[in-house]
Structure formats: structure tokens, C-alpha cells
Write an enzyme that holds these catalytic residues in place. Structure first.
Site, mmCIF file in Angstrom:
data_model
loop_
_atom_site.group_PDB
_atom_site.id
_atom_site.type_symbol
_atom_site.label_atom_id
_atom_site.label_comp_id
_atom_site.label_asym_id
_atom_site.label_seq_id
_atom_site.Cartn_x
_atom_site.Cartn_y
_atom_site.Cartn_z
ATOM 1 N N LYS A 49 -2.383 5.699 4.673
ATOM 2 C CA LYS A 49 -2.947 7.150 5.059
ATOM 3 C C LYS A 49 -4.098 7.477 3.821
ATOM 4 O O LYS A 49 -3.897 6.577 3.166
ATOM 5 C CB LYS A 49 -2.302 8.449 5.719
ATOM 6 C CG LYS A 49 -1.910 8.850 4.217
ATOM 7 C CD LYS A 49 -2.293 10.028 3.334
ATOM 8 C CE LYS A 49 -1.315 10.368 2.037
ATOM 9 N NZ LYS A 49 -2.447 10.978 0.966
ATOM 10 N N ALA A 86 2.247 4.176 -5.562
ATOM 11 C CA ALA A 86 2.310 4.721 -6.297
ATOM 12 C C ALA A 86 0.047 5.244 -6.575
ATOM 13 O O ALA A 86 -0.578 5.079 -7.873
ATOM 14 C CB ALA A 86 1.955 4.687 -7.781
ATOM 15 N N ALA A 87 -0.622 5.051 -5.294
ATOM 16 C CA ALA A 87 -1.793 4.836 -5.105
ATOM 17 C C ALA A 87 -2.655 5.743 -4.553
ATOM 18 O O ALA A 87 -4.294 5.942 -4.338
ATOM 19 C CB ALA A 87 -2.188 3.919 -4.564
ATOM 20 N N GLY A 128 2.183 4.703 0.373
ATOM 21 C CA GLY A 128 2.602 3.431 1.406
ATOM 22 C C GLY A 128 5.014 3.649 1.301
ATOM 23 O O GLY A 128 4.710 3.612 2.558
ATOM 24 N N ASP A 185 4.802 13.758 3.142
ATOM 25 C CA ASP A 185 3.880 13.324 3.688
ATOM 26 C C ASP A 185 4.797 12.301 5.600
ATOM 27 O O ASP A 185 4.290 12.141 5.873
ATOM 28 C CB ASP A 185 3.792 11.885 3.068
ATOM 29 C CG ASP A 185 2.582 12.971 1.801
ATOM 30 O OD1 ASP A 185 2.332 13.919 1.706
ATOM 31 O OD2 ASP A 185 1.983 12.196 1.142
#
Ligand code: ATP
Length: 285
Positions: free
Chosen positions: A11, A95-96, A100, A135
Site C-alpha cells: 500500500k 520497513a519501507a 509489507g 494496518d
């Protein structure tokens, strides 16, 4: 059915506003979540007993530290099924800011529910997921949605006009906790281009691409950019190569650039890839 393969879509946040700090230490948010085509893939198969997880691709924790394991464990203990073997093909950079791990957990809930005929509705699965991460409910439902609270209070929205995106992730990851701590300590660090949620919602409802692009923004961007100046460098590179807008994903450090179409997205990505190997062409779903 003995096995099932499902995608776990990442997302972006079209807009992200940070609201007040809550008594539990988290912040209330108001954010427009948007699913993207970039995805991990999970294959789940029946097993006599236990939970077995294998991962391929981008390295992530194995065993109970992995959100896939936690999601399967939750359904196993609460609804009962003998055992499952899950292979996670990881492509979304961890961790972006691309959710994920949350997306893998959501895909696990959906796949296990189907494989073992547990009979839970998407709404029930979203409620199971929230115990593991704010999330996850959005990742269960997917598409476009307004998230309030910690992101778990969802209102589904119409599909956005299709957007081709260039996603760029620098070599480092960021800690969401560090970013929110810096946000609290430096309330003056507002973004140069703040999100305009009202305008974005109106643009989504009327299908107005231009108006939507003008309204994109992320309150946390200024904070992450100060902590990690390379995020600013990525934004500027995307814009210099022709992206119409460039906005950070979640708490970062990945940035998405919006291209005019697929061809331009591929051209921009080819340039960025020279510096940032983790550059992806993707699109909104
Ligand atoms: P969000 O946008 O939901 O904050 P994110 O994209 O910033 O998520 P994730 O990719 O979910 O972050 O990874 C955060 C951490 O979660 C990783 O550093 C990793 O240690 C842990 N983790 C646990 N399970 C997974 C998984 N299946 N995939 C990726 N990371 C996972």
C-alpha cells in the site's frame, strides 16, 4: 482444496495526517490508504499439524517473529485447524512504509480462512488482524479507504483514477517508532506540501486525477526527511526525471513518484535504478 496461492499487495498513503497523541502513546491518524500491484505471494497448504513457514526472496524474520506466523497462529488457536505450511515469496521491501508485513498477515488470514473453510467474513478477518497490527484491516479489505484512529477505523472509497507509480526505496529502513518520536519532539517540522484530505476525497469521488495529485501529501515526510536526507534526494530525483508528484509512503523511507503512464514510469525507473536498485514500477489497484 489442498493448497492455495494468494497475492499480498503493498500500500501507499495518498494522504497522511498525524492528529493528536493518544493516552496509549500512539497517534490518531487520518489517512487515505491505496493498494498497489507490487505484491508478495503466499502459498498455503494443508499439513497434519503445526505451523511451518518458509520464506524466499527479500530476507525477513522466520518463525514467530514473522507476522505470517502470528496471523496463522491466531486463527489456529481461536478457530482450530490441524496445521499449515506457508511459503512466503517476499518482494515488497520491508520497513519501507509499504505495509509489507501487514499485507502478508492479511493474506494469511484470507488464505487460511478459505483453505480450512473457517467461514469468517472479511469484516471478521479484519477484526482478527487488528490485534496484530493497525494496518492489517486495510490490507484485508484492500482497494482505497480512509483510515482513522490508528488506521483501523475504515471507510471504503471508490476506485481512484489509475496511477502509474515509480517506487523507490533507499538501502536503509526506518523505525516507525523513531519517526513518531521525532514528530512529537519537533511539531514545527510540517511538510512543505501538506496533504489536503478534503480535496483528495472530493477528487476521488469525482474521479479527477489532476485534483487528486495536487492534494497528495504526508505529514511525516518532513520528519523522515530531516532524519534521513536521502529521502529528500529521492523526491527531487523523481521530480527531476519527470514525475508529476513524489510523496513518501507511510513513515518512510520509500517514496512514490506519479508518472503520466506506464512508458514514462519505466523510463523514470530505469534512471533511478542506477542509484537505487530497489526501484519498482507499479500501479494503483
Ligand atoms: P507499515 O507500513 O505497516 O508500518 P512497513 O512497510 O514499514 O509497515 P514491514 O514491511 O511490515 O514495515 O516491516 C516492519 C518489520 O516487521 C520488519 O523490519 C520485520 O522485522 C518485521 N516483519 C515481520 N513479519 C514480516 C513480514 N512478513 N514481512 C516483512 N517484515 C516483517
Amino acid at each position: 482444496m489442498d493448497f492455495l496461492t494468494v497475492p499480498a499487495y503493498g500500500k501507499i498513503n495518498l494522504t497522511l495526517r498525524v492528529l493528536e497523541r493518544r493516552p496509549d502513546g500512539y497517534h490518531n491518524l487520518s489517512t487515505i490508504f491505496q493498494s498497489i500491484a507490487l505484491a508478495d505471494r503466499l502459498t498455503c497448504s494443508r499439513h497434519q499439524e503445526g505451523l511451518h513457514l518458509e520464506t524466499t526472496g527479500v530476507p525477513v524474520p522466520v518463525g514467530p517473529a514473522n507476522l505470517v506466523y502470528q496471523a496463522a497462529y491466531r486463527l489456529q488457536t481461536r478457530y482450530g485447524f490441524p496445521g499449515v505450511k506457508i511459503t512466503l515469496q517476499k518482494q515488497i521491501p520491508p520497513a519501507a512504509g509499504l505495509a509489507g508485513g501487514s499485507s502478508d498477515a492479511a493474506a494469511t488470514l484470507l488464505a487460511v480462512n478459505t483453505l480450512f473453510n473457517l467461514g469468517l467474513t472479511p469484516g471478521q478477518l479484519a477484526r482478527e488482524g487488528v490485534a496484530l497490527g493497525a494496518d492489517i484491516p486495510f490490507c484485508v479489505l484492500g482497494g482505497t479507504a480512509l483510515g482513522r484512529g490508528r488506521g483501523e477505523e475504515l471507510t471504503l472509497l471508490p476506485r481512484v483514477p489509475p496511477l502509474w507509480l515509480v517506487l523507490v526505496k533507499p538501502s536503509f529502513g526506518v523505525s516507525t517508532v523513531d519517526v513518531y518520536q521525532a514528530w512529537d519532539a519537533n511539531r514545527g517540522w510540517g511538510p512543505l506540501e501538506p496533504p489536503d484530505e478534503e480535496r483528495a476525497l472530493a477528487a476521488i469521488r469525482s474521479g479527477d486525477r489532476k485534483k487528486l495529485l495536487a492534494a497528495l501529501g504526508n505529514d511525516l515526510e518532513a520528519v523522515t526527511c530531516r532524519l534521513y536526507p536521502e529521502v529528500t534526494a529521492i523526491k527531487l530525483r523523481l521530480l527531476a526525471e519527470g514525475a508529476e508528484r513524489a510523496v513518501m509512503c507511510g513513515s518512510g523511507p520509500a517514496v512514490f513518484g506519479v508518472a503520466a503512464g506506464e512508458e514514462q514510469a519505466r523510463r523514470i525507473a530505469a534512471r533511478l535504478q542506477e542509484t537505487y536498485p530497489e526501484t519498482f514500477v507499479t500501479r494503483t489497484l
